[in-house]
Design a protein around this motif. Structure first.
Motif, short mmCIF file in Angstrom:
data_model
loop_
_atom_site.label_atom_id
_atom_site.label_comp_id
_atom_site.label_asym_id
_atom_site.label_seq_id
_atom_site.Cartn_x
_atom_site.Cartn_y
_atom_site.Cartn_z
N GLU A 117 32.13 44.62 34.34
CA GLU A 117 32.96 44.79 35.87
C GLU A 117 33.61 43.46 36.41
N TYR A 119 36.43 42.40 38.82
CA TYR A 119 36.93 42.01 40.00
C TYR A 119 38.34 43.00 40.06
N LEU A 171 33.54 44.37 42.92
CA LEU A 171 34.24 44.17 42.16
C LEU A 171 34.71 46.20 41.46
#
Length: 226
Positions: A117, A119, A171
């Motif tokens: 994941e 950002y 994200l």
């Protein structure tokens, strides 16, 4: 310069864990940090691999990841670089990569790839990550692109680790294929991975459930540049 050590943490009583948890609180937003006591079971889980970079007795970096034998994919939960100028990012990457290749080899396979994941600072600009510049979302995103991560082509949310039913946005779910020619993933793999990964959280937000249902209706999902 004192050589860094790559040390695995498997017990909440390990003094290195307290140092790692403090570092996490300094770097990550509160909703991304699991409470201290709730780490007991994850640390003792043989499938969850938590390692720290130790330099002169201090935890200066950390990474958590896992390898799913049945999917032949890995997931990197987080990587923390506590200070610049020590080569912590490269040190963690090389040690993690070697470990994952060995885990896949023991499983009789070549690692297919790894989820992360990541950002998107172009959408969410309020994460300063403790003011540590190597953790700046713009820097991290470009570094991960250099490593080979690609963005999965759907709008991503994930359940808050506070287990309060809040959907966390900002994200992208990304994937780094071992073979750089891979341009898409089976949607079924993504769904199975997400259900497994977030099975520990009982309070899933409606937006996450809807996202997974939409993925179930697809056959493949494209991998795009980040």
């Amino acid at each position: 310069m004192t050589k860094m050590e790559y040390r695995r943490i498997t017990n909440i009583a390990d003094p290195l864990f307290a140092k790692m948890h403090r570092l996490m609180q300094e770097i990550f937003p509160p909703e991304e940090v699991l409470e201290f006591d709730l780490w007991k079971e994850p640390l003792e889980d043989p499938g969850i691999r938590v390692f720290v970079a130790v330099h002169e007795g201090n935890v200066v970096g950390a990474t958590e990841y896992r390898y799913y034998e049945d999917f032949n994919v890995a997931m990197t939960d987080f990587t923390i670089i506590g200070k610049p100028g020590l080569g912590i990012g490269r040190f963690l990457y090389l040690n993690r990569h070697h470990d994952l290749l060995e885990l896949a080899k023991a499983n009789g396979k070549e690692l297919f790839g790894m989820f992360a994941e990541i950002y998107d600072p172009y959408r969410t600009k309020d994460h300063e990550f403790g003011g540590v510049k190597p953790m700046d979302p713009y820097v991290r995103r470009e570094v991960l692109s250099h490593l080979g991560y690609k963005r999965l082509d759907f709008t991503y949310v994930h359940p808050s680790w506070n287990n309060d039913g809040v959907a966390v946005e900002g994200l992208d779910l990304c994937f780094m294929p071992t073979d750089d020619n891979v341009s898409e993933l089976p949607a079924e793999l993504i769904v199975k991975f997400l259900r497994r990964y977030y099975s520990v959280l009982s309070n899933k937000p409606a937006a996450w459930i809807q996202m997974v249902e939409q993925l179930e209706a697809k056959s493949t999902v494209a991998l795009l540049p980040i």
